[in-house]
Design a protein around this motif. Structure first.
Motif, PDB file in Angstrom:
ATOM      1  N   ALA A   1       0.707  -1.183  -0.120  1.00 13.91           N
ATOM      2  CA  ALA A   1      -0.053   0.055  -0.138  1.00 13.91           C
ATOM      3  C   ALA A   1       0.771   1.452   0.018  1.00 13.91           C
ATOM      4  CB  ALA A   1      -1.048  -0.021   1.283  1.00 13.91           C
ATOM      5  N   TYR A   2       0.336   2.269  -0.684  1.00 13.95           N
ATOM      6  CA  TYR A   2       0.843   3.742  -0.255  1.00 13.95           C
ATOM      7  C   TYR A   2       1.084   3.751   1.179  1.00 13.95           C
ATOM      8  CZ  TYR A   2       0.365   4.846  -5.356  1.00 13.95           C
ATOM      9  OH  TYR A   2       0.443   4.555  -6.739  1.00 13.95           O
ATOM     10  N   PRO A   3       2.109   4.682   1.478  1.00  9.49           N
ATOM     11  CA  PRO A   3       2.088   5.309   3.070  1.00  9.49           C
ATOM     12  C   PRO A   3       0.890   6.072   3.356  1.00  9.49           C
ATOM     13  CG  PRO A   3       4.271   5.742   2.024  1.00  9.49           C
ATOM     14  CD  PRO A   3       3.231   5.399   0.648  1.00  9.49           C
ATOM     15  N   ALA A   4       0.819   6.101   4.384  1.00  7.66           N
ATOM     16  CA  ALA A   4      -0.789   6.722   4.733  1.00  7.66           C
ATOM     17  C   ALA A   4      -0.812   8.370   4.397  1.00  7.66           C
ATOM     18  CB  ALA A   4      -0.852   6.665   6.458  1.00  7.66           C
ATOM     19  N   GLU A   5       0.282   9.038   4.379  1.00  5.78           N
ATOM     20  CA  GLU A   5      -0.090  10.325   3.619  1.00  5.78           C
ATOM     21  C   GLU A   5       0.119  10.397   2.376  1.00  5.78           C
ATOM     22  OE1 GLU A   5       4.405   9.432   4.307  1.00  5.78           O
ATOM     23  OE2 GLU A   5       2.612   8.955   5.377  1.00  5.78           O
ATOM     24  N   VAL A   6       0.577   9.514   1.703  1.00  8.74           N
ATOM     25  CA  VAL A   6       0.405   9.581   0.221  1.00  8.74           C
ATOM     26  C   VAL A   6      -1.070   9.177  -0.146  1.00  8.74           C
ATOM     27  CG1 VAL A   6       1.330   8.524  -1.836  1.00  8.74           C
ATOM     28  CG2 VAL A   6       2.909   9.221  -0.269  1.00  8.74           C
TER      29      VAL A   6
ATOM     30  N   ALA B   1      -3.431  -0.964  -7.921  1.00  8.02           N
ATOM     31  CA  ALA B   1      -4.352  -1.359  -6.783  1.00  8.02           C
ATOM     32  C   ALA B   1      -5.207  -0.400  -6.128  1.00  8.02           C
ATOM     33  CB  ALA B   1      -3.621  -2.204  -5.738  1.00  8.02           C
ATOM     34  N   PHE B   2      -4.688   1.048  -6.357  1.00  4.01           N
ATOM     35  CA  PHE B   2      -5.102   2.093  -5.786  1.00  4.01           C
ATOM     36  C   PHE B   2      -6.240   2.560  -6.478  1.00  4.01           C
ATOM     37  CE2 PHE B   2      -5.576   6.953  -6.153  1.00  4.01           C
ATOM     38  CZ  PHE B   2      -5.745   6.924  -4.776  1.00  4.01           C
ATOM     39  N   CYS B   3      -6.039   2.205  -7.939  1.00  7.68           N
ATOM     40  CA  CYS B   3      -7.112   2.717  -8.854  1.00  7.68           C
ATOM     41  C   CYS B   3      -8.325   1.936  -8.842  1.00  7.68           C
ATOM     42  CB  CYS B   3      -6.484   2.952 -10.324  1.00  7.68           C
ATOM     43  SG  CYS B   3      -5.473   4.040 -10.830  1.00  7.68           S
ATOM     44  N   ALA B   4      -8.100   0.418  -8.553  1.00 12.97           N
ATOM     45  CA  ALA B   4      -9.011  -0.318  -8.522  1.00 12.97           C
ATOM     46  C   ALA B   4      -9.788  -0.295  -7.500  1.00 12.97           C
ATOM     47  CB  ALA B   4      -8.461  -2.011  -8.525  1.00 12.97           C
ATOM     48  N   ASP B   5      -9.345   0.184  -6.210  1.00 14.85           N
ATOM     49  CA  ASP B   5      -9.975   0.403  -5.031  1.00 14.85           C
ATOM     50  C   ASP B   5     -10.866   1.539  -5.057  1.00 14.85           C
ATOM     51  OD1 ASP B   5     -10.558  -0.025  -2.370  1.00 14.85           O
ATOM     52  OD2 ASP B   5      -9.276   1.425  -1.653  1.00 14.85           O
ATOM     53  N   MET B   6     -10.275   2.705  -5.644  1.00 12.03           N
ATOM     54  CA  MET B   6     -11.240   3.853  -5.663  1.00 12.03           C
ATOM     55  C   MET B   6     -12.401   3.868  -6.872  1.00 12.03           C
ATOM     56  SD  MET B   6      -9.769   6.073  -3.897  1.00 12.03           S
ATOM     57  CE  MET B   6     -10.716   7.327  -4.158  1.00 12.03           C
TER      58      MET B   6
ATOM     59  N   ALA C   1      -7.115  -6.804 -12.281  1.00  8.68           N
ATOM     60  CA  ALA C   1      -7.159  -7.359 -13.504  1.00  8.68           C
ATOM     61  C   ALA C   1      -7.839  -6.446 -14.736  1.00  8.68           C
ATOM     62  CB  ALA C   1      -7.709  -8.743 -13.771  1.00  8.68           C
ATOM     63  N   GLU C   2      -8.761  -5.806 -14.285  1.00 10.11           N
ATOM     64  CA  GLU C   2      -9.480  -4.845 -15.347  1.00 10.11           C
ATOM     65  C   GLU C   2      -8.579  -3.619 -15.365  1.00 10.11           C
ATOM     66  OE1 GLU C   2     -14.199  -5.133 -14.773  1.00 10.11           O
ATOM     67  OE2 GLU C   2     -13.294  -4.648 -13.036  1.00 10.11           O
ATOM     68  N   VAL C   3      -8.105  -3.233 -14.258  1.00 13.60           N
ATOM     69  CA  VAL C   3      -7.183  -2.022 -14.550  1.00 13.60           C
ATOM     70  C   VAL C   3      -5.686  -2.372 -15.082  1.00 13.60           C
ATOM     71  CG1 VAL C   3      -5.670  -0.251 -13.073  1.00 13.60           C
ATOM     72  CG2 VAL C   3      -8.133  -1.028 -11.968  1.00 13.60           C
ATOM     73  N   THR C   4      -5.429  -3.411 -14.720  1.00 16.81           N
ATOM     74  CA  THR C   4      -4.026  -4.014 -15.481  1.00 16.81           C
ATOM     75  C   THR C   4      -4.410  -4.078 -17.065  1.00 16.81           C
ATOM     76  OG1 THR C   4      -3.364  -5.204 -13.641  1.00 16.81           O
ATOM     77  CG2 THR C   4      -2.398  -5.874 -15.419  1.00 16.81           C
ATOM     78  N   ALA C   5      -5.461  -4.596 -17.440  1.00 16.78           N
ATOM     79  CA  ALA C   5      -5.889  -4.615 -18.978  1.00 16.78           C
ATOM     80  C   ALA C   5      -5.664  -3.173 -19.492  1.00 16.78           C
ATOM     81  CB  ALA C   5      -7.278  -5.219 -19.013  1.00 16.78           C
ATOM     82  N   VAL C   6      -6.185  -2.156 -18.924  1.00 11.80           N
ATOM     83  CA  VAL C   6      -6.202  -1.044 -19.497  1.00 11.80           C
ATOM     84  C   VAL C   6      -4.674  -0.437 -19.529  1.00 11.80           C
ATOM     85  CG1 VAL C   6      -7.064   1.504 -19.491  1.00 11.80           C
ATOM     86  CG2 VAL C   6      -8.631  -0.511 -19.083  1.00 11.80           C
ATOM     87  N   ALA C   7      -4.042  -0.288 -18.079  1.00 13.91           N
ATOM     88  CA  ALA C   7      -2.676  -0.067 -17.972  1.00 13.91           C
ATOM     89  C   ALA C   7      -1.712  -0.590 -19.066  1.00 13.91           C
ATOM     90  CB  ALA C   7      -2.175  -0.212 -16.549  1.00 13.91           C
TER      91      ALA C   7
END
Length: 271
Positions: free
Chosen positions: A8-13, A55-60, A66-72
């Motif tokens: 995960a990203y650091p909390a502040e990021v 993973a951040f994009c998928a969560d948001m 897998a859907e995000v990876t396919a686009v990226a």
């Protein structure tokens, strides 16, 4: 071997990116439509789209990784690994290639000591060959962080990368002043370029493109100008067989515009 979950990203990021992401998502009637700018947003954080960023994009957005990876992985504008502050792209598509793009790319590979999609040891420049930049009027074209450097030569492109590495100010032929790759990614995510004068400096299409537009609109008179072989001066005298300009040179009558030859079938159906 299966990969462990992305860290995960650091909390502040994470908190900062969440605030930006919510602003982006609010622009769209459906949250899924915000995926492309969100990928630019996470790219502005790390300089590439990492597994953490996906993973951040998928969560948001309520998507699977897998859907995000396919686009990226589909779009080449998203990096899959860390790169330099300046992405130097040499167009090696057809017109740029024959006008010198291949020679420029070969020279830069030798000069920088890197191959395609590789980064110099100092982390300044990532070199890549790219497909058409829709700037054929100015071939051969080099782009740095998506800003145009027109009518390049191996010598001028070498000076360009040397200036980038040395930290000297570099001015694009057209477009806004250069900024780093991460800063460019944030602008592409839809956030304003807050540098003084940067927006006003973007300008418009180049002179060569505007001449073509005026010809297409009938606002400029076409000139029958024949370009001779390399090394010979062009002549204004049309050669034999050059009396009829092509549709690229001037608008020609077509079945839709010529009342004597209207468009449509010449016979009844079945005849």
């Amino acid at each position: 071997m299966p990969q462990l979950p992305a860290p995960a990203y650091p909390a502040e990021v994470r908190a900062r990116l969440e605030a930006d992401a919510k602003e982006v998502i609010a622009r769209y009637p459906g949250s899924r439509s915000a995926l492309l700018p969100l990928l630019h947003l996470v790219q502005s954080e790390e300089g590439y789209v990492s597994r953490t960023g996906m993973a951040f994009c998928a969560d948001m957005l309520g998507l699977t990784t897998a859907e995000v990876t396919a686009v990226a992985t589909f779009y080449t504008m998203y990096r899959r690994k860390a790169g330099g502050d300046y992405q130097v792209g040499v167009c090696t598509n057809t017109l740029c290639a024959v006008m010198g793009g291949d020679a420029i790319f070969d020279r830069l590979k030798e000069h920088l000591g890197v191959g395609n999609d590789e980064t110099t040891d100092d982390g300044k420049v990532t070199l890549e060959h790219i497909e058409c930049n829709a700037a054929c009027d100015f071939a051969p074209v080099v782009m740095v962080n998506w800003e145009f450097f027109d009518n390049q030569t191996p010598e001028s492109a070498t000076r360009l990368v040397d200036d980038l590495i040395a930290g000297r100010t570099v001015e694009p032929t057209r477009g806004a002043p250069l900024c780093t790759y991460k800063e460019t990614a944030r602008i592409l995510a839809g956030f304003p370029d807050e540098r003084p004068g940067a927006v006003a400096a973007t300008g418009g299409a180049g002179h060569a493109s505007l001449i073509g537009l005026k010809l297409a609109k009938g606002e400029a008179a076409p000139q029958a100008r024949v370009v001779g072989p390399r090394g010979e001066a062009p002549t204004d005298q049309p050669q034999k067989g050059a009396e009829h300009l092509s549709s690229h040179d001037a608008p020609q009558q077509t079945s839709a515009s010529d009342p004597d030859h209207p468009a449509g079938p010449a016979a009844e159906e079945g005849e």
